[in-house]
Every structure is written in C-alpha cells, then in structure tokens.
Enzyme design. Structure first.
Site, PDB file in Angstrom:
ATOM      1  N   THR A  75      -6.504   3.712   7.034  1.00 46.49           N
ATOM      2  CA  THR A  75      -5.347   4.036   7.877  1.00 46.49           C
ATOM      3  C   THR A  75      -4.417   4.980   7.113  1.00 46.49           C
ATOM      4  O   THR A  75      -4.328   4.913   5.884  1.00 46.49           O
ATOM      5  CB  THR A  75      -4.558   2.769   8.297  1.00 46.49           C
ATOM      6  OG1 THR A  75      -3.920   2.208   7.141  1.00 46.49           O
ATOM      7  CG2 THR A  75      -5.463   1.730   8.942  1.00 46.49           C
ATOM      8  N   GLY A  76      -3.756   5.864   7.853  1.00 47.77           N
ATOM      9  CA  GLY A  76      -2.828   6.805   7.217  1.00 47.77           C
ATOM     10  C   GLY A  76      -3.534   7.724   6.234  1.00 47.77           C
ATOM     11  O   GLY A  76      -3.039   7.987   5.137  1.00 47.77           O
ATOM     12  N   ALA A  77      -4.699   8.231   6.650  1.00 45.10           N
ATOM     13  CA  ALA A  77      -5.472   9.099   5.749  1.00 45.10           C
ATOM     14  C   ALA A  77      -5.075  10.568   5.891  1.00 45.10           C
ATOM     15  O   ALA A  77      -5.721  11.443   5.329  1.00 45.10           O
ATOM     16  CB  ALA A  77      -6.972   8.925   6.019  1.00 45.10           C
ATOM     17  N   SER A  89      -2.318  11.929   4.753  1.00 43.34           N
ATOM     18  CA  SER A  89      -1.553  12.471   3.620  1.00 43.34           C
ATOM     19  C   SER A  89      -1.610  11.510   2.438  1.00 43.34           C
ATOM     20  O   SER A  89      -2.167  10.416   2.536  1.00 43.34           O
ATOM     21  CB  SER A  89      -0.085  12.733   4.027  1.00 43.34           C
ATOM     22  OG  SER A  89       0.642  11.536   4.101  1.00 43.34           O
ATOM     23  N   GLY A  90      -1.020  11.957   1.323  1.00 46.78           N
ATOM     24  CA  GLY A  90      -0.820  11.101   0.163  1.00 46.78           C
ATOM     25  C   GLY A  90      -2.044  10.338  -0.311  1.00 46.78           C
ATOM     26  O   GLY A  90      -3.150  10.876  -0.428  1.00 46.78           O
ATOM     27  N   TYR A  99      11.237  -2.082   3.670  1.00 47.81           N
ATOM     28  CA  TYR A  99       9.953  -1.585   3.132  1.00 47.81           C
ATOM     29  C   TYR A  99       9.397  -2.559   2.086  1.00 47.81           C
ATOM     30  O   TYR A  99       8.228  -2.925   2.121  1.00 47.81           O
ATOM     31  CB  TYR A  99      10.150  -0.193   2.513  1.00 47.81           C
ATOM     32  CG  TYR A  99       8.964   0.278   1.697  1.00 47.81           C
ATOM     33  CD1 TYR A  99       7.842   0.820   2.314  1.00 47.81           C
ATOM     34  CD2 TYR A  99       8.957   0.164   0.300  1.00 47.81           C
ATOM     35  CE1 TYR A  99       6.745   1.235   1.573  1.00 47.81           C
ATOM     36  CE2 TYR A  99       7.870   0.576  -0.452  1.00 47.81           C
ATOM     37  CZ  TYR A  99       6.771   1.113   0.184  1.00 47.81           C
ATOM     38  OH  TYR A  99       5.676   1.521  -0.553  1.00 47.81           O
TER      39      TYR A  99
END
Ligand code: NDP
Length: 315
Positions: free
Chosen positions: A8-10, A12-13, A190
C-alpha cells in the site's frame, strides 16, 4: 512461480523504494495499491520498474468502500496473495483542525490504522490459502510511537489512554477525534496510529500465527527524512530535518536503503519469525527490537482489535 506482494502507498517514499527493490530481483510481482493511479504509474516508470513486474490497483485507505472494492478487484484478478505490506500513511503535524475519512474518522488514525485493519482482515483468508513457502503480513511501524526511545519521547508523545475516543468513533462531533479522548493534535494522532499498527501486528500474531503459519511482523526502517511524509510540515523543518538526522542523530537512512530493509522483511528466508518488530543497527544488520510498554500491551491490543472490528463493520 513469482511471489505476489501487495504494497500500500507504493506511489512514493518507502513504498516505492520497496516495490523497486522487490521487482528488481525478478522474483516478485508487486501490486502497487495506491490512491492516485496516474501518480503510481508514473512513479513506477520513473524508477524503472519493469512493466511485467508490477500492477497498479486503486486503493484509498480513507474509505472503507474503496478498501472493500480493492479487495474484490484483487480477488477477481485471480492472483494468489503471498505477502501483504501495510505501508501507506498520512502525517498532519501542522493541522490546527482535524480532517476526516469518508466514514467520518479522524484522518491519520482512520487511514493508517482503520483502513489497514479492514484491508488485512479481508485479505487474511487469501494469505492463508496461498501455497507460497513463506507467507507474511507486514505492518510498517515507527520509532516515534515507542516511548522507550529518545525519538519517541519528543512531545507530543503517543498515548492511547483507555481508548475512549476510539470507542466513541473519533468523529470530533459526539466524541473526541483522538484515541485517548483528548484535544486534537495532528502529530500525536500519527504517533498513536503507529502504536495501533504495532499492536495490531502482535494481535494478529497471537490470534492467527499458529493456525495459519503466516509470519506477522513490523519494522522501523530508520529515519527516511526525505520522503513525502513530511510534506505538510513547515518549510524550515523540511530544510533542517534531513541534515539533522544525518549528522546529529545519525538515524538517517536513504529511501533506497530503507526500501532494501523492508524488502528484506518481505523476502529474506532468515526473517520468518512472527510477532517481531525489526530494526537495523549502524552497519545495517537487522535485529529484533523491543517495543515500548504501551506498544506491547497485550490487553490494550485485544481491546483495540475489538473496538476496531466494530468501527470497520466486521463485528
Ligand atoms: P510518503 O508520504 O512518501 O508515502 C506515503 C504513501 O502513503 C504515499 O504513497 C501516499 O500516497 C500513501 N497514502 C496516503 N494516504 C493514502 C490513502 N488514503 N490511501 C492510499 N494510500 C495513501 O511517506 P513514507 O514513505 O515516509 O512513509 C511510508 C511508511 O513509513 C509509513 O507507514 C510511515 O509511518 C513509515 N515511516 C516513515 C519514516 C520516515 O522517516 N519517513 C520513519 C518510520 C516509519 P500519495 O503518493 O498518493 O500521496
């Protein structure tokens, strides 16, 4: 056959660096689960991930409908699921007011914890059914949620309290938007969400490791001071944070190196131990790290699990 891994969230970063590291070995097909399809497609091309080694699939963790749709689409693809990496996150340290997911939960905990909680619960059966030699569910943690470390003691500290805000639905309307029931604080939200990630990994381990033989693990990849995670921070912070981490705390790690670390947790035949929180020392070898008292509180993990089940509509 190649292993199939969802990240997941691939776009960026750390997620992108991990997708690249895995795809480059030629042993993995990476399903890049991203909220912005075009951005993910461009990102994959820009770092040179070979076309045959990845698929972009839409996933917005800030919407339970989207999570369910992603799971349906993945199942329709007919691919087995061998490893799931819950990596995406939002960090809103300068927000004065809370913002909310499609389902009305404070955005940091809603995305980082509840979205991933629903996703991994819905995909557990697929992982279970895979015939891959080492099946894994990895949830990215962080040092910042661990109050037994220096970094974890920078205020505001993570603290889930008695979970009263979470029980109340984190709506900011009839209940507090914070898990502990306190005033909104984006940086704390967070950190709290990262504690939830680490507690969830351990609760998965307790409930399902023996029966399923799935490895459940978390990790702190190091301080990747250059990623988009800090995009909402004030400009002076963004300017000074990378050199501060590089030269003062020496916790700095490049995106590429961090990606190698997460890729190692995905695929290294030596890292099959379940219920573990991995970290790396100065010469970049992995070790089993200690979690803070709160992040390893089994009673809190059970309570968090039960409340989260209700909030995501599984109980
Ligand atoms: P980035 O901001 O670069 O990456 C975060 C990713 O999450 C992006 O791809 C982003 O998508 C995605 N994302 C955000 N919201 C959603 C959503 N609603 N649905 C789907 N995807 C979403 O940060 P990092 O790479 O630094 O963070 C990755 C992980 O590493 C996080 O879990 C973070 O907590 C952890 N971590 C990071 C550290 C660091 O120093 N950077 C240290 C310790 C842990 P988009 O590209 O569309 O914005």
């Amino acid at each position: 056959r190649k292993g199939n891994v969802i990240v997941t969230g691939a776009s960026s970063g750390l997620g992108l660096a991990t997708a690249k590291a895995l795809a480059e070995t030629g042993k993995w097909h990476v399903i890049m689960a991203c909220r912005n399809f075009l951005k993910a497609e461009k990102a994959a091309k820009s770092v040179g991930i070979p076309k045959e080694n990845y698929t972009v699939m839409h996933l917005d963790l800030a919407s339970f409908d989207s999570v369910r749709q992603f799971v349906d689409n993945f199942k329709l693809s007919g691919r087995p699921l061998d490893v799931l990496v819950c990596n995406a996150a939002v960090y809103l340290p300068t927000a004065k007011e809370p913002t909310f997911t499609a389902d009305g939960f404070e955005l940091s905990v809603g995305t980082n914890h509840l979205g991933h909680f629903l996703l991994s619960r819905l995909l557990l059966e697929d992982l279970k059914q895979s015939d891959y030699p080492s099946k894994r569910l990895i949830i990215v943690g962080s040092i910042t949620g661990n109050t037994n470390t220096l970094a974890g003691n920078v205020p505001p500290k993570a603290n889930l309290g008695d979970l009263r805000g979470l029980s109340g639905g984190l709506s900011g309307v009839n209940s507090s938007p914070m898990i502990d029931g306190g005033e909104f604080d984006g940086a704390k939200a967070y950190k709290d969400s990262k504690v939830c990630n680490m507690l969830t990994m351990q609760e998965f381990h307790r409930r399902f490791h023996e029966e399923t033989e799935i490895t459940f693990a978390s990790l702190y990849p190091g301080c990747i001071a250059t990623t988009g995670l800090f995009r909402e921070h004030i400009p002076l912070f963004r300017l000074l944070f990378p050199p501060f981490q590089k030269y003062i705390t020496k916790g700095y790690v490049s995106e590429e190196e961090a990606g190698q670390r997460l890729a190692q947790v995905v695929s290294d035949p030596n890292l099959t131990k379940s219920g573990v929180y991995w970290s790396w020392n100065k010469n970049s070898s992995s070790f089993e790290n200690q979690l803070s008292k709160e992040a390893s509180d089994a009673e809190k993990a059970r309570k968090l699990w039960e409340i989260s089940e209700k909030l995501v509509g599984l109980a």
